[in-house]
Design a protein around this motif. Sequence first.
Motif, PDB file in Angstrom:
ATOM      1  N   SER A 139       0.843  -1.196   0.000  1.00  0.00           N
ATOM      2  CA  SER A 139       0.000   0.000   0.000  1.00  0.00           C
ATOM      3  C   SER A 139       0.880   1.248   0.000  1.00  0.00           C
ATOM      4  CB  SER A 139      -0.900   0.031   1.230  1.00  0.00           C
ATOM      5  OG  SER A 139      -1.526  -1.192   1.404  1.00  0.00           O
ATOM      6  N   GLN A 140       1.887   1.195   0.863  1.00  0.00           N
ATOM      7  CA  GLN A 140       2.793   2.334   0.977  1.00  0.00           C
ATOM      8  C   GLN A 140       3.445   2.633  -0.372  1.00  0.00           C
ATOM      9  OE1 GLN A 140       3.308   3.835   4.376  1.00  0.00           O
ATOM     10  NE2 GLN A 140       3.579   5.362   2.787  1.00  0.00           N
ATOM     11  N   GLU A 141       3.864   1.573  -1.057  1.00  0.00           N
ATOM     12  CA  GLU A 141       4.500   1.737  -2.370  1.00  0.00           C
ATOM     13  C   GLU A 141       3.605   2.505  -3.334  1.00  0.00           C
ATOM     14  OE1 GLU A 141       5.695  -1.933  -4.391  1.00  0.00           O
ATOM     15  OE2 GLU A 141       6.771  -2.420  -2.530  1.00  0.00           O
ATOM     16  N   VAL A 142       2.348   2.068  -3.392  1.00  0.00           N
ATOM     17  CA  VAL A 142       1.425   2.720  -4.322  1.00  0.00           C
ATOM     18  C   VAL A 142       1.251   4.192  -3.971  1.00  0.00           C
ATOM     19  CG1 VAL A 142      -0.939   2.768  -5.181  1.00  0.00           C
ATOM     20  CG2 VAL A 142       0.197   0.593  -4.796  1.00  0.00           C
ATOM     21  N   PHE A 143       1.126   4.470  -2.678  1.00  0.00           N
ATOM     22  CA  PHE A 143       0.959   5.867  -2.255  1.00  0.00           C
ATOM     23  C   PHE A 143       2.181   6.690  -2.648  1.00  0.00           C
ATOM     24  CE2 PHE A 143      -2.081   4.261   1.165  1.00  0.00           C
ATOM     25  CZ  PHE A 143      -3.174   4.589   0.398  1.00  0.00           C
ATOM     26  N   LEU A 144       3.355   6.092  -2.524  1.00  0.00           N
ATOM     27  CA  LEU A 144       4.576   6.800  -2.911  1.00  0.00           C
ATOM     28  C   LEU A 144       4.541   7.141  -4.392  1.00  0.00           C
ATOM     29  CD1 LEU A 144       7.543   5.121  -0.992  1.00  0.00           C
ATOM     30  CD2 LEU A 144       6.789   7.510  -0.917  1.00  0.00           C
ATOM     31  N   ARG A 145       4.108   6.154  -5.185  1.00  0.00           N
ATOM     32  CA  ARG A 145       4.023   6.395  -6.621  1.00  0.00           C
ATOM     33  C   ARG A 145       3.058   7.527  -6.929  1.00  0.00           C
ATOM     34  NH1 ARG A 145       2.486   0.984  -9.245  1.00  0.00           N
ATOM     35  NH2 ARG A 145       1.755   2.175 -11.039  1.00  0.00           N
ATOM     36  N   MET A 146       1.970   7.571  -6.160  1.00  0.00           N
ATOM     37  CA  MET A 146       0.955   8.601  -6.393  1.00  0.00           C
ATOM     38  C   MET A 146       1.336   9.923  -5.744  1.00  0.00           C
ATOM     39  SD  MET A 146      -2.490   6.344  -5.734  1.00  0.00           S
ATOM     40  CE  MET A 146      -3.613   7.720  -5.864  1.00  0.00           C
ATOM     41  N   LYS A 147       2.445   9.903  -5.031  1.00  0.00           N
ATOM     42  CA  LYS A 147       2.911  11.096  -4.307  1.00  0.00           C
ATOM     43  C   LYS A 147       1.857  11.622  -3.343  1.00  0.00           C
ATOM     44  CE  LYS A 147       6.009  12.585  -7.935  1.00  0.00           C
ATOM     45  NZ  LYS A 147       5.988  13.341  -9.178  1.00  0.00           N
ATOM     46  N   VAL A 148       1.222  10.725  -2.641  1.00  0.00           N
ATOM     47  CA  VAL A 148       0.285  11.180  -1.608  1.00  0.00           C
ATOM     48  C   VAL A 148       0.738  10.640  -0.262  1.00  0.00           C
ATOM     49  CG1 VAL A 148      -1.720  11.443  -3.063  1.00  0.00           C
ATOM     50  CG2 VAL A 148      -1.270   9.232  -2.005  1.00  0.00           C
ATOM     51  N   ASP A 149       0.388  11.346   0.772  1.00  0.00           N
ATOM     52  CA  ASP A 149       0.823  10.983   2.102  1.00  0.00           C
ATOM     53  C   ASP A 149      -0.371  10.467   2.901  1.00  0.00           C
ATOM     54  OD1 ASP A 149       2.316  10.706   4.389  1.00  0.00           O
ATOM     55  OD2 ASP A 149       1.957  12.763   5.035  1.00  0.00           O
ATOM     56  N   ILE A 150      -0.640   9.163   2.742  1.00  0.00           N
ATOM     57  CA  ILE A 150      -1.731   8.558   3.522  1.00  0.00           C
ATOM     58  C   ILE A 150      -1.145   7.388   4.298  1.00  0.00           C
ATOM     59  CG2 ILE A 150      -3.934   7.329   3.403  1.00  0.00           C
ATOM     60  CD1 ILE A 150      -4.530   8.830   0.828  1.00  0.00           C
ATOM     61  N   ASP A 151      -1.463   7.321   5.575  1.00  0.00           N
ATOM     62  CA  ASP A 151      -0.952   6.243   6.412  1.00  0.00           C
ATOM     63  C   ASP A 151      -1.783   4.977   6.172  1.00  0.00           C
ATOM     64  OD1 ASP A 151      -0.032   4.587   8.328  1.00  0.00           O
ATOM     65  OD2 ASP A 151      -0.751   5.757  10.044  1.00  0.00           O
ATOM     66  N   PRO A 152      -1.161   3.894   5.725  1.00  0.00           N
ATOM     67  CA  PRO A 152      -1.938   2.674   5.461  1.00  0.00           C
ATOM     68  C   PRO A 152      -2.649   2.160   6.707  1.00  0.00           C
ATOM     69  CG  PRO A 152       0.310   2.468   4.630  1.00  0.00           C
ATOM     70  CD  PRO A 152       0.259   3.730   5.419  1.00  0.00           C
ATOM     71  N   ASP A 153      -2.194   2.581   7.877  1.00  0.00           N
ATOM     72  CA  ASP A 153      -2.807   2.103   9.113  1.00  0.00           C
ATOM     73  C   ASP A 153      -3.922   2.992   9.627  1.00  0.00           C
ATOM     74  OD1 ASP A 153      -1.880  -0.411  10.132  1.00  0.00           O
ATOM     75  OD2 ASP A 153       0.129   0.463  10.070  1.00  0.00           O
ATOM     76  N   ALA A 154      -4.164   4.098   8.925  1.00  0.00           N
ATOM     77  CA  ALA A 154      -5.237   4.991   9.380  1.00  0.00           C
ATOM     78  C   ALA A 154      -6.589   4.334   9.124  1.00  0.00           C
ATOM     79  CB  ALA A 154      -5.150   6.311   8.620  1.00  0.00           C
ATOM     80  N   LEU A 155      -7.556   4.685   9.949  1.00  0.00           N
ATOM     81  CA  LEU A 155      -8.916   4.187   9.714  1.00  0.00           C
ATOM     82  C   LEU A 155      -9.557   5.032   8.622  1.00  0.00           C
ATOM     83  CD1 LEU A 155     -10.249   3.553  13.316  1.00  0.00           C
ATOM     84  CD2 LEU A 155      -9.676   1.851  11.583  1.00  0.00           C
ATOM     85  N   VAL A 156     -10.292   4.371   7.737  1.00  0.00           N
ATOM     86  CA  VAL A 156     -10.871   5.093   6.608  1.00  0.00           C
ATOM     87  C   VAL A 156     -11.815   6.200   7.060  1.00  0.00           C
ATOM     88  CG1 VAL A 156     -12.500   4.829   4.697  1.00  0.00           C
ATOM     89  CG2 VAL A 156     -10.540   3.317   4.887  1.00  0.00           C
ATOM     90  N   LYS A 157     -12.504   5.977   8.172  1.00  0.00           N
ATOM     91  CA  LYS A 157     -13.475   7.001   8.595  1.00  0.00           C
ATOM     92  C   LYS A 157     -12.798   8.302   9.032  1.00  0.00           C
ATOM     93  CE  LYS A 157     -13.979   5.177  13.257  1.00  0.00           C
ATOM     94  NZ  LYS A 157     -14.858   4.427  14.123  1.00  0.00           N
ATOM     95  N   ASP A 158     -11.496   8.225   9.332  1.00  0.00           N
ATOM     96  CA  ASP A 158     -10.788   9.437   9.734  1.00  0.00           C
ATOM     97  C   ASP A 158     -10.235  10.224   8.548  1.00  0.00           C
ATOM     98  OD1 ASP A 158     -11.270   8.755  12.354  1.00  0.00           O
ATOM     99  OD2 ASP A 158      -9.396   7.623  12.555  1.00  0.00           O
ATOM    100  N   LEU A 159     -10.405   9.703   7.344  1.00  0.00           N
ATOM    101  CA  LEU A 159      -9.827  10.370   6.174  1.00  0.00           C
ATOM    102  C   LEU A 159     -10.737  11.467   5.637  1.00  0.00           C
ATOM    103  CD1 LEU A 159      -8.479   7.344   4.075  1.00  0.00           C
ATOM    104  CD2 LEU A 159      -7.271   8.692   5.793  1.00  0.00           C
ATOM    105  N   GLN A 160     -10.115  12.422   4.941  1.00  0.00           N
ATOM    106  CA  GLN A 160     -10.864  13.449   4.204  1.00  0.00           C
ATOM    107  C   GLN A 160     -11.515  12.802   2.985  1.00  0.00           C
ATOM    108  OE1 GLN A 160     -10.748  16.893   4.826  1.00  0.00           O
ATOM    109  NE2 GLN A 160      -9.625  16.451   6.722  1.00  0.00           N
ATOM    110  N   ALA A 161     -12.505  13.491   2.423  1.00  0.00           N
ATOM    111  CA  ALA A 161     -13.170  12.962   1.228  1.00  0.00           C
ATOM    112  C   ALA A 161     -12.163  12.730   0.110  1.00  0.00           C
ATOM    113  CB  ALA A 161     -14.257  13.922   0.771  1.00  0.00           C
ATOM    114  N   SER A 162     -11.237  13.671  -0.080  1.00  0.00           N
ATOM    115  CA  SER A 162     -10.282  13.528  -1.178  1.00  0.00           C
ATOM    116  C   SER A 162      -9.354  12.337  -0.926  1.00  0.00           C
ATOM    117  CB  SER A 162      -9.477  14.803  -1.359  1.00  0.00           C
ATOM    118  OG  SER A 162      -8.604  15.001  -0.275  1.00  0.00           O
ATOM    119  N   GLU A 163      -8.973  12.153   0.335  1.00  0.00           N
ATOM    120  CA  GLU A 163      -8.093  11.026   0.658  1.00  0.00           C
ATOM    121  C   GLU A 163      -8.794   9.692   0.392  1.00  0.00           C
ATOM    122  OE1 GLU A 163      -5.152  12.643   4.149  1.00  0.00           O
ATOM    123  OE2 GLU A 163      -7.229  12.230   4.691  1.00  0.00           O
TER     124      GLU A 163
END
Lengths: 336, 503
Positions: free
Chosen positions: B119-143
């Motif tokens: 998951s981390q790899e893909v996020f790096l490729r997309m240049k986004v900073d999302i913690d794979p361990d975060a709960l989805v409900k805590d994310l912003q709509a865009s995230e």
Amino acid sequence: MVKQHSEVKAPSIHLRVKSAIGKVFNEHSYWVSFVIILIIAFAVDRSFFSWGNISTIFVQASVTGIIALGMSMVISAGEIDISVGAQVAIISGLSIEVLNKTNNIFTMLLFALAFGAIIGTINGLLVAFGRLPAMIATLAMQTICRSIINHLGQGGPFTVSKENFDTFRMIAAGTLSLGSIRIPYPMIMFIVLSLLFGLIMSSTTLGKYIYAVGSNETSARLAGINVKLIKITVFLITGVLCGFSSWLYSSRVMAVAAASAGSAYEMDAIAAVAIGGTSMSGGRGKIIGTFLGALMFKIINVILTMADVPTFLNGAISGSIIIVAVLLQNIRNQDR
Amino acid sequence: MLVEMKNIVMEFGPMRAVDHVDFAINTGEIVGLLGENGAGKSTLMNILAGSFLPVRGEIFINGEKVHITNAKQAMRHGIRFIHQELNLCKDLKVFENMFLGEESKKYGLLNKKTMREKSQEVFLRMKVDIDPDALVKDLQASEKQLVEIARALLFKSDLIIMDEPSTALSNKEIENLFLIMRQLKQEGVSFIYISHKMPELFEICDRYYVMRDGKMVADGNFSEIDEQQITKLMIGRHLEDQGFTHKETYSTGEVVMSVHNISGKTFRNISFDLHQGEIIAVTGLQGSGRDGLADAIFGAEGYTGVIIVKKEAFDQKASILKRMKKGVAMVPRSRKERGILNDLSICDNISIGYFNTQHKSMLIHHSREKERYLRQKQNLSIKSESPKAPVTSLSGGNQQKVILGRWLESGADIFVFDNPTQGIDVGTKFEIYHLIIDLAKAGKSILVFSSEYPEIIKVADSCMVMYKGEMAARLDRKEITEEKIMYYSTGANREGKKNGETA
């Protein structure tokens, strides 16, 4: 497309008959089952249709039947109340105490109704405001009621005192004479209450709101219905009916045993509602179905006794009948 | 030729959503699929991804005929679908969501370490900073949207379908997305890109397909067409459309509802006046707070501030019923879940509003109920056979009319329409536009919450555009254009020039 259209325009007689029969099965399935059961009863016992037999069935069906009317409302609103049996135990036990103290049958009735209203309101508040699933709230209420009455009874029954015995007994045992036929009071009560609740459910706004809430809570709320109030109301009414039923039950048994009084009444009431064709998920159902359902449940017992089915197996058979009744309902719902 | 769809037909009840459509996409190609809402784009893509089974038609992959009956099979064929609505389990972690149904395992147990790393790899490729361990409900709509996209990139696929992937993304995030898309395109991955945003389509896509009313009306190269031409193809228009836009306003200038600086969970500091006979449209993308505002006005959601309706002030405690009695009505969005009472008859569905606001006597008069039914049936030309028939036996458009009838019988004069033509066929849509205008003509005041630009241009006297919970712009009738609405609703005026240049 074109082919389908022509089919719709000119249905064959075969199809039309099929859809007419289908309609009876869909909308009034409880009548179909009722007639089938009557035929079976008549086959087993040729004297089944005697007045004595019929009135006895009504008397036997009345206590749980009256509770089933309330259960019908609760289930139509998409909820369930499994505390009704224990409610009957605690209300009838304590109202006998009230009778023995006051020597007044109607004070006793008022007490029973009020007590039922209180228990029902608590159930309703827990479900509506506490957001407890109805199954859990009423399960807890069942345990609480049963435990308290067991404690108060300390093993012994609540018995109607000697001076009240003869008058109070007549509530359940008394009859109204119409010429040569004698109509037992419980039969009259059951029929009158069924008519009343049938009217409430079909021809008052309360009835429409109950179906609306059971059908879709969000839509009901957005149509301006006070969903919480409706939920509290159905539990309250069920409590009041339990109170009334307890009064009648006390008069039938005259001595209420805390541990066993009203046991499994919730199952009888739910069964009557289910056999009567009310949707278990709420939104659809008719009081007449519940009324017939309650009668059918007793008739089945009579048939089983007549047919010499061992008493302990009665439950297995009536249980199977409930399963079949609800299965048929589900098949019908899939068609929609 | 990688994927070909031939002669696809899809029907929902009486409605034909996809009508004999052909579609093809090559290896390493990005195809833009265009069309108005309800044109059948999502349905077509759902067929390709195995969510719907078409009534007729065939699908070929690399020349071979395939039967795609579920999402798993589509994935096996290398097809991934990033859905428009977010399909994430909010109580699970980000990486658990990404691997849902395709968990990597070790000795029969979940291999969380690998999943996290991938998951981390893909996020790096997309240049986004999302913690794979975060709960989805805590994310912003865009995230959340980015997670949804990342999920499709996680596994090797040949064709990625993106259904409006950029609605909640900022321009920077969109740029990064395009970067990855181009990179994957080099590697031979194809994309089907569904979007309403013209600049994006022209930037990223090679070819276009345009759908209208379930039919494929045009296809070609983006390099050979311009925005005006493509818009014309999309809107095309039917006979009913000609000379439709209503020019005059029926506003009497008398304020009937005044919204004073209200804020809720999803919107902030909204103020406006609604006049008698006026039609105001409120628009904004998913997540702009449009839905929350509609609910708040009707009292179905909490807010701070006051709404004054005919000189009576309502704070958030005022119940829906209280507002109804003051004449406020709402035709809610998501008719199936929030509008109709599906177990009840057509007649009861109409009467319920009257029961709540006007009914006084003990019993219901069934004959009067039937009168109400007949009145609204005629008034709104509801195509129904019997008052006792279940409301679910009607088509979507007629169900919507039933709900409108409910409010007309309740005596309402302020109408909130929330996405009133969602999932309704074109013909009935126009009937509903006419009904809205007729209501205004009769002196009723109307708020239309809508995401559909053609709807807004047809009925609105003015249009408010929301962006991230705030009122980004208020356009009067002369100013309402699709470009302007897009410009303000994507926040282009605040975040960058890119979309702004086209406005």
